[in-house]
Structure formats: structure tokens, C-alpha cells
Design an enzyme around this catalytic site. Structure first.
Site, mmCIF file in Angstrom:
data_model
loop_
_atom_site.group_PDB
_atom_site.id
_atom_site.type_symbol
_atom_site.label_atom_id
_atom_site.label_comp_id
_atom_site.label_asym_id
_atom_site.label_seq_id
_atom_site.Cartn_x
_atom_site.Cartn_y
_atom_site.Cartn_z
ATOM 1 N N HIS A 165 55.657 36.993 33.866
ATOM 2 C CA HIS A 165 54.341 36.805 34.480
ATOM 3 C C HIS A 165 53.751 35.482 33.983
ATOM 4 O O HIS A 165 53.888 35.165 32.798
ATOM 5 C CB HIS A 165 53.436 37.974 34.066
ATOM 6 C CG HIS A 165 52.132 38.026 34.789
ATOM 7 N ND1 HIS A 165 51.076 37.201 34.468
ATOM 8 C CD2 HIS A 165 51.725 38.800 35.818
ATOM 9 C CE1 HIS A 165 50.055 37.489 35.282
ATOM 10 N NE2 HIS A 165 50.419 38.452 36.110
ATOM 11 N N CYS B 31 52.270 35.329 40.530
ATOM 12 C CA CYS B 31 50.906 35.868 40.573
ATOM 13 C C CYS B 31 49.986 34.800 41.163
ATOM 14 O O CYS B 31 49.717 33.775 40.519
ATOM 15 C CB CYS B 31 50.458 36.274 39.169
ATOM 16 S SG CYS B 31 48.754 36.859 39.134
ATOM 17 N N HIS C 139 52.331 39.468 42.669
ATOM 18 C CA HIS C 139 50.960 39.926 42.432
ATOM 19 C C HIS C 139 50.079 39.121 43.381
ATOM 20 O O HIS C 139 50.064 37.891 43.293
ATOM 21 C CB HIS C 139 50.510 39.582 41.005
ATOM 22 C CG HIS C 139 51.037 40.506 39.960
ATOM 23 N ND1 HIS C 139 50.671 40.399 38.638
ATOM 24 C CD2 HIS C 139 51.877 41.559 40.034
ATOM 25 C CE1 HIS C 139 51.288 41.359 37.936
ATOM 26 N NE2 HIS C 139 52.018 42.057 38.764
ATOM 27 N N ASP D 95 46.673 42.827 43.637
ATOM 28 C CA ASP D 95 46.283 42.748 42.229
ATOM 29 C C ASP D 95 44.795 43.092 42.125
ATOM 30 O O ASP D 95 44.218 43.627 43.060
ATOM 31 C CB ASP D 95 46.630 41.342 41.721
ATOM 32 C CG ASP D 95 46.798 41.271 40.218
ATOM 33 O OD1 ASP D 95 46.600 42.293 39.548
ATOM 34 O OD2 ASP D 95 47.121 40.184 39.711
ATOM 35 N N HIS D 96 44.192 42.777 41.023
ATOM 36 C CA HIS D 96 42.802 43.158 40.729
ATOM 37 C C HIS D 96 41.916 43.266 41.963
ATOM 38 O O HIS D 96 41.937 42.404 42.826
ATOM 39 C CB HIS D 96 42.127 42.113 39.833
ATOM 40 C CG HIS D 96 42.915 41.796 38.618
ATOM 41 N ND1 HIS D 96 42.639 40.704 37.840
ATOM 42 C CD2 HIS D 96 43.956 42.427 38.035
ATOM 43 C CE1 HIS D 96 43.488 40.677 36.822
ATOM 44 N NE2 HIS D 96 44.299 41.700 36.919
ATOM 45 N N TYR E 281 40.937 47.394 38.225
ATOM 46 C CA TYR E 281 41.933 48.363 38.669
ATOM 47 C C TYR E 281 41.339 49.664 39.210
ATOM 48 O O TYR E 281 41.860 50.745 38.968
ATOM 49 C CB TYR E 281 42.926 48.652 37.535
ATOM 50 C CG TYR E 281 43.885 47.502 37.315
ATOM 51 C CD1 TYR E 281 44.971 47.313 38.168
ATOM 52 C CD2 TYR E 281 43.687 46.576 36.289
ATOM 53 C CE1 TYR E 281 45.844 46.256 37.995
ATOM 54 C CE2 TYR E 281 44.564 45.513 36.104
ATOM 55 C CZ TYR E 281 45.638 45.364 36.963
ATOM 56 O OH TYR E 281 46.512 44.309 36.796
HETATM 57 C C1 DNO Z 1 46.679 41.743 34.583
HETATM 58 C C2 DNO Z 1 48.123 41.769 34.646
HETATM 59 C C3 DNO Z 1 48.765 41.319 33.356
HETATM 60 C C4 DNO Z 1 50.255 41.563 33.420
HETATM 61 C C5 DNO Z 1 51.011 41.118 32.226
HETATM 62 C C6 DNO Z 1 52.479 41.168 32.500
HETATM 63 O O1 DNO Z 1 46.020 42.390 35.313
HETATM 64 O O2 DNO Z 1 48.588 41.021 35.694
HETATM 65 O O3 DNO Z 1 48.235 42.055 32.311
HETATM 66 O O4 DNO Z 1 50.485 42.931 33.531
HETATM 67 O O5 DNO Z 1 50.668 39.859 31.840
HETATM 68 O O6 DNO Z 1 53.192 41.253 31.337
#
Ligand code: DNO
Length: 344
Positions: free
Chosen positions: A198, A236, A265, A310-311, A324
Site C-alpha cells: 500500500h 490507492c 482502493h 475506500d473511506h 469505515y
Molecule cells: C486506511 C488503509 C490503510 C491500509 C494499510 C495497508 O484506511 O488504507 O490502513 O490498510 O496501510 O497496510
């Protein structure tokens, strides 16, 4: 593209029963949170989690994350034991049918924001980072607690680790990543598991600590370390998008063509001139990232891996784990479904 959703296990307020009702939801992204960083994940526990997910009509698609012990990132003399454990965890996950492991190599702190409750004009709240505020943040402040951070350290332990990092610059961190990958990639490759690093979030140094997975140059160097497809990435959009010099579309196009993208992501941010940003709804016109362009690239390269919205913001008066909650991530998933269908 297979749609997936992050689930934080049995303690998550968002349930598998809810997640499965999101249209086209296929995979769960999760981890075993009760195991201390560095310890081996037992097959039995992985199977138990997998079974629970399958009983709810979903698949355990991606592990996010198997955390890397700080001794490995620091290059400490006892790292080999932690690396052996990591290899065993890869093998155990493989035995349970897992093909993708997301991990990161950020010193001490995972993703970092300066507020978890930025108030948007529509009354929703979101995660945000102000570069001015970041300069003032003291990670040793007793009252500071951020959700991406490992809370198992007390402040004395944290102080000690930060001190150990005083001799680790970017070059040293690269050396330590190289050592780690040289050990684990052959094991992952043999076990048919794709490792997906990531990017650093935000993609620049914070609190004086080095951060190395952040831009085009980083990826060129990462891929040189091992040409194995097991040495891959989690792309991401939100993390990489926080550096205005990253051309997300060129990067994604290239890494997809190299077969290096194993996990996506997808989230949007509104980026300001001073690199501060707020996380927004997924929809393109709310932020700085063109989601249609991102998904078009996935379509162009016939991406078959997992993607997760993602978020999300906190909306509809939901309260829960910042970034989340259920509702905004579900809206994000629906939006991404719509784009995907149009592209088909
Ligand atoms: C945040 C996530 C990160 C991710 C880590 C992967 O929301 O994208 O915490 O899980 O960095 O190791």
C-alpha cells in the site's frame, strides 16, 4: 473487477449481513486483528474467519493487512525471526485459499489525518488533513489517538521506537524493504500469493520519519527489486492523489500493463494548493480525482482483481469507525457499479 468491502471482524458495527446487501458485493477484505503484530496467523483462525464470511454469501478476497513488525522496518538484528513468522503466515493464508495480501512499509504510523470529523457543507463529516495542523501534531501527546495507528504501544515504547528511527533515513528504509522482499517474495510466489504494498498515506514524510512508497520513482525502484508478479501493489487513488505531482492515470495505466496491480482502493479527495485535503464522496465532481478515468483504465486492462470503495464520509447520522461506516461506502460502491456498467 470484483467489488469488495473492508470488514473489521466481529467487533465491526458494520455487519456481513449488511455488506452482502450492497449490489454486486463479492469479496470481503479483512484481517485477524487479535494477533499481535509479528506473530504467525494460525490456519484454524483463518479458516474460522473465512467460514463465517462464506456463511454470509461472501468470499474472503483480500487480507488487509498482514502488518510488518517494526524490527523489520528498522532492520534490527532480530528481524529474521519476524520474517520467518511472516513467511509462515503467507503459507498459512495460501493454504486457506488467499491469493492477495495487502501490507505497508510505513514507519510506525499508518495512515494519518489531522481531523476525523471535518464538517462538510451538507452536514456530513469526513477525514481530512491540514498540512499546517500536521506540523503542529505531536505523536507523543497523550491525548492524541488516530485510527490508523497501532494502539498497542504506550507512549514510552513509542518514544523508544521513534528514537530508533533517528538513524533510519529513506535509503536505509529501502535497504530494509529490499531485505524483507528478498526473503518473502520467493515464498509468496511459490505459494501463489500476490503481495500488494500500500502506498504511504499521506505520500510524504511525517514527523521526520522516512516514507518511500509515494510516487513514480518509488514504484520504478520497487519493481526493480523483484520482477516477480508476487511483488505487486495496492493502488490507492486517495493516498497517491494527495501528492499533486502524481499523475494517477499515467501511473495506473503503466502498472496495470506491467501486471503489478493486485488490489484497488478507490476514494476521492479534494486537494488544496498547500497539499491539505478533505476526503469527499466518491463521485468525481466532489473531489480532485476522475473516477471514470480510473475505472476506464481498469476496463482497458481487463482488471480482474478486487477493488474496494475506500473511506466514506459519515452520513445519515451514522456513527462508528471513522472512514469505515456503512452508508457512504455503500453509496460509493453503487456509484462505482454504475460507472462499470456504463463502460461494459
Ligand atoms: C486506511 C488503509 C490503510 C491500509 C494499510 C495497508 O484506511 O488504507 O490502513 O490498510 O496501510 O497496510
Amino acid at each position: 473487477m470484483k467489488l469488495s468491502f473492508r470488514w473489521f471482524g466481529n467487533d465491526d458495527l458494520v455487519t456481513l449481513e449488511n455488506i452482502r446487501q450492497i449490489p454486486n458485493m463479492n469479496g470481503i477484505v479483512s484481517a485477524i486483528y487479535s494477533i499481535p503484530v509479528g506473530e504467525v496467523w494460525p490456519v484454524e483462525q483463518i479458516k474460522e474467519m473465512k467460514q463465517k464470511i462464506e456463511n454470509n454469501g461472501l468470499n474472503l478476497g483480500v487480507i488487509e493487512s498482514v502488518p510488518v513488525h517494526e524490527d523489520i522496518k528498522l532492520g534490527n538484528s532480530n528481524r529474521d525471526q519476524w520474517i520467518e513468522n511472516y513467511k509462515q503466515t503467507i503459507l498459512n493464508l495460501s493454504e486457506c485459499g488467499i491469493q492477495t495480501i495487502c501490507y505497508n512499509f510505513m514507519p510506525v504510523f499508518d495512515w494519518t489525518r489531522t481531523t476525523l470529523h471535518h464538517l462538510n457543507s451538507d452536514g456530513s463529516t469526513s477525514l481530512a488533513l491540514s498540512t499546517e495542523e500536521l506540523k503542529k501534531l505531536d505523536p507523543l501527546d497523550e491525548s492524541l489517538s488516530l485510527p490508523g495507528w497501532d494502539e498497542s504501544y504506550d507512549k514510552d515504547k513509542l518514544k523508544d521506537i521513534l528514537k530508533q528511527y533517528s538513524t533510519v533515513d529513506e535509503e536505509k528504509l529501502w535497504e530494509n524493504l529490499t531485505y524483507f522482499l528478498e526473503a518473502i517474495i520467493p515464498v509468496a510466489e511459490k505459494a501463489q500469493v500476490n503481495m500488494a504494498i500500500h502506498p504511504d498515506d499521506p505520500p510524504y514524510s511525517i514527523f521526520g520519519l522516512p516514507r518511500i512508497i509515494k510516487d513514480k520513482e518509488s514504484y520504478a525502484r520497487l519493481f526493480q527489486l523483484s520482477s516477480s508478479s508476487a511483488n505487486g501493489i495496492t493502488f490507492c487513488t486517495g493516498s497517491l492523489g494527495a501528492n499533486p505531482y502524481n499523475n494517477l492515470y499515467e501511473m495506473l495505466d503503466e502498472y496495470l500493463s506491467l501486471g503489478k496491480v493486485h488490489f484497488m482502493h478507490v476514494r476521492n479527495i479534494l486537494l488544496h494548493k498547500d497539499k491539505s485535503f478533505e476526503e469527499t464522496a466518491h463521485v468525481s465532481n466532489y473531489g480532485s480525482i476522475d473516477m471514470v478515468r480510473i475505472l476506464s483504465l481498469l476496463k482497458k486492462h481487463q482488471y480482474t482483481g478486487y477493488l474496494r470503495p475506500d473511506h466514506g464520509r459519515m452520513i445519515f447520522k451514522e456513527s462508528g469507525r471513522p472512514g469505515y461506516g456503512l452508508y457512504d461506502r455503500a453509496l460509493g460502491a453503487s456509484y462505482l457499479n454504475g460507472i462499470w456498467e456504463t463502460l461494459s
